[in-house]
Design a protein around this motif. Structure first.
Motif, mmCIF file in Angstrom:
data_model
loop_
_atom_site.group_PDB
_atom_site.id
_atom_site.type_symbol
_atom_site.label_atom_id
_atom_site.label_comp_id
_atom_site.label_asym_id
_atom_site.label_seq_id
_atom_site.Cartn_x
_atom_site.Cartn_y
_atom_site.Cartn_z
ATOM 1 N N LEU A 97 -32.451 -32.226 68.937
ATOM 2 C CA LEU A 97 -31.096 -32.098 69.465
ATOM 3 C C LEU A 97 -31.176 -31.475 70.863
ATOM 4 C CD1 LEU A 97 -29.195 -30.860 66.297
ATOM 5 C CD2 LEU A 97 -28.751 -32.991 67.523
ATOM 6 N N PRO A 98 -30.444 -32.005 71.824
ATOM 7 C CA PRO A 98 -30.600 -31.554 73.205
ATOM 8 C C PRO A 98 -29.932 -30.228 73.511
ATOM 9 C CG PRO A 98 -28.895 -33.213 73.088
ATOM 10 C CD PRO A 98 -29.490 -33.118 71.712
ATOM 11 N N VAL A 99 -29.019 -29.803 72.649
ATOM 12 C CA VAL A 99 -28.287 -28.549 72.844
ATOM 13 C C VAL A 99 -28.394 -27.748 71.556
ATOM 14 C CG1 VAL A 99 -26.034 -27.504 73.254
ATOM 15 C CG2 VAL A 99 -26.694 -29.560 74.512
ATOM 16 N N LEU A 100 -28.970 -26.563 71.653
ATOM 17 C CA LEU A 100 -29.166 -25.713 70.479
ATOM 18 C C LEU A 100 -28.536 -24.352 70.731
ATOM 19 C CD1 LEU A 100 -32.870 -26.600 69.608
ATOM 20 C CD2 LEU A 100 -30.811 -27.356 68.404
ATOM 21 N N PRO A 101 -27.363 -24.088 70.143
ATOM 22 C CA PRO A 101 -26.755 -22.758 70.277
ATOM 23 C C PRO A 101 -27.524 -21.732 69.456
ATOM 24 C CG PRO A 101 -25.447 -24.135 68.836
ATOM 25 C CD PRO A 101 -26.563 -25.003 69.347
ATOM 26 N N GLY A 102 -26.989 -20.522 69.360
ATOM 27 C CA GLY A 102 -27.751 -19.415 68.787
ATOM 28 C C GLY A 102 -27.947 -19.439 67.290
ATOM 29 N N THR A 103 -27.362 -20.379 66.581
ATOM 30 C CA THR A 103 -27.570 -20.505 65.141
ATOM 31 C C THR A 103 -27.722 -21.968 64.774
ATOM 32 O OG1 THR A 103 -26.612 -20.072 62.939
ATOM 33 C CG2 THR A 103 -25.071 -20.543 64.724
ATOM 34 N N ALA A 104 -28.509 -22.243 63.729
ATOM 35 C CA ALA A 104 -28.621 -23.600 63.200
ATOM 36 C C ALA A 104 -27.698 -23.797 62.004
ATOM 37 C CB ALA A 104 -30.062 -23.884 62.794
#
Length: 433
Positions: A97-104
């Motif tokens: 995934l090209p955008v990974l915020p602080g939690t999955a």
């Protein structure tokens, strides 16, 4: 009726919760125009009241289907699928995934609604830049297929769930050779040095931890982390083990004194400079290593104050840190990011400039008044608050930050003419009734 709360655990309210609900039943529920409106809720990762609808209907969409197109480098996933589930399907195939915020833990539907960003926003933009399509069940219960050229697409991405229910989305992926990144960390002795490190960085991923309690010449000191994917193959396994569960504490652990001690210790224990490698989960999702860590911050919960200001307005970061200290707010965790161009979606958060996010205990005396003053300062500087993290922004300050939203309101009226989609955040900010 169930009590729902945001991740910060300070906005609790009761709603009628139904789910998991399939697309056909969702359409029927929306077409019936429930009296207090309806809202989709995913994993509940918004910090404030964005996924709450007091007295109304809150829907949990069913389905976690994931279909990978390896040749095309895309994935179509259900809105209810989590980033963890999507990564488990794509990473073994050498796609990320090209955008990974602080939690999955968050769902794809929630990510679309918030137009999430990650440590690579400056180089790769937010999620909107990578979406090929969004399959939306609009406020009338009608299925819409939205693509980037449409105003309805721009209203939905970042639209905080107020245009309908995201049933699925198709996202372009990036190729990777393995699951490890080369990571370098460097201490910066003050805010100017920290911002200069971030501004001059050429790595794909950049972020800085900032000491939210330092004063005087050390104001804004921190640790800058830079990351890039390794080119050589090192395996494509993705199965992060669940970490220990955080204890529930009867009182919050952070006061101005303990917050200062924690930040000072974290800064001093860090090497002046370090280079090594980290796994995907260790670099992108550190806080996921402790389950329910938000419950360890005491019964009152906490707020995150995250804002962005344009280039040339970086002095506002120092003003915010100083004002929070004067208010006795006990800010215990802070991060700084350098932002690039935004997505053009009216309610999307990023803008070219700087972002500061500060976590602090909720309920402190004088805190709300201090944050109200900071809202006005951020608005004066041409900045804005991140709605996915917000729990208390007022309507006048919101309108000063985001403007009249004429195009967004027109697109929403086409998608949801009866304003069936509602939320506590939407009512608070004048986005719905």
């Amino acid at each position: 009726m169930r009590l729902l709360d945001g991740f910060g655990r300070c906005t609790g309210s009761r709603s009628e919760v139904r789910g998991p609900v399939g697309p056909e039943a969702l359409g029927e529920l929306l077409a019936a125009r429930p009296a207090r409106g309806a809202l989709a809720r995913g994993a509940g990762c918004s910090y404030g009241d964005a996924a709450q609808n007091t007295g109304g209907l809150v829907l949990a969409p069913a389905g976690d289907g994931i279909r990978l197109d390896e040749g095309g480098g895309t994935v179509r996933a259900a809105g209810a699928a989590t980033f963890r589930q999507i990564l488990a399907a794509t990473v073994p195939r050498g796609l990320l995934l090209p955008v990974l915020p602080g939690t999955a833990r968050l769902t794809l539907g929630g990510a679309v609604a918030a137009d999430v960003h990650g440590k690579n926003q400056r180089t790769d933009g937010s999620l909107a830049h990578w979406l090929e399509s969004v399959e939306l069940l609009d406020g009338t219960g009608r299925l819409r297929y939205l693509t980037p050229g449409q105003e309805e697409f721009r209203a939905t991405v970042g639209g905080m769930g107020l245009t309908g229910v995201v049933l699925a989305a198709t996202v372009r992926l990036i190729p990777i050779s393995g699951t490890r990144l080369t990571v370098s960390s460097r201490r910066a002795g003050d805010l100017d040095a920290l911002l200069a490190e971030l501004d001059g960085a050429r790595s794909r991923y950049t972020v800085a931890w900032i000491d939210t309690t330092a004063t005087g010449p050390a104001l804004g000191r921190g640790i800058v982390d830079l990351g890039d994917h390794l080119d050589e193959p090192d395996g494509l396994d993705y199965d992060p083990a669940p970490g220990p569960r955080a204890p529930r504490l009867p009182v919050g652990p952070f006061t101005p004194l303990t917050a200062r001690a924690f930040n000072s210790l974290w800064y001093r224990k860090a090497p002046r400079e370090r280079t090594g490698t980290q796994s995907l989960s260790a670099f992108f999702h550190r806080l996921d290593a402790v389950r329910d860590w938000n419950r360890a911050l005491g019964p009152r919960g906490f707020l995150q104050y995250q804002f962005a200001v344009p280039d040339g307005q970086h002095g506002v970061l120092a003003e915010v840190l100083t004002e929070l200290r004067r208010a006795g707010a006990a800010p215990f965790l802070g991060t700084v990011k350098r932002f690039g161009p935004g997505s053009g979606c009216p309610l999307s958060f990023p803008l070219p400039g700087w972002s500061l996010a500060v976590d602090l205990p909720a309920g402190g005396p004088g805190l709300r008044a201090a944050l109200d003053r900071l809202d006005r300062r951020v608005a004066e500087a041409g900045g804005r608050i991140y709605l996915a993290k917000d729990a208390r922004l007022g309507r006048p300050a919101f309108e000063a930050m985001y403007g009249p939203l004429t195009d967004w309101r027109a697109a929403r009226a086409r998608l949801d003419p009866d304003e069936t989609m509602r939320s506590d955040l939407g009512r608070r900010l004048g986005l719905c009734h």
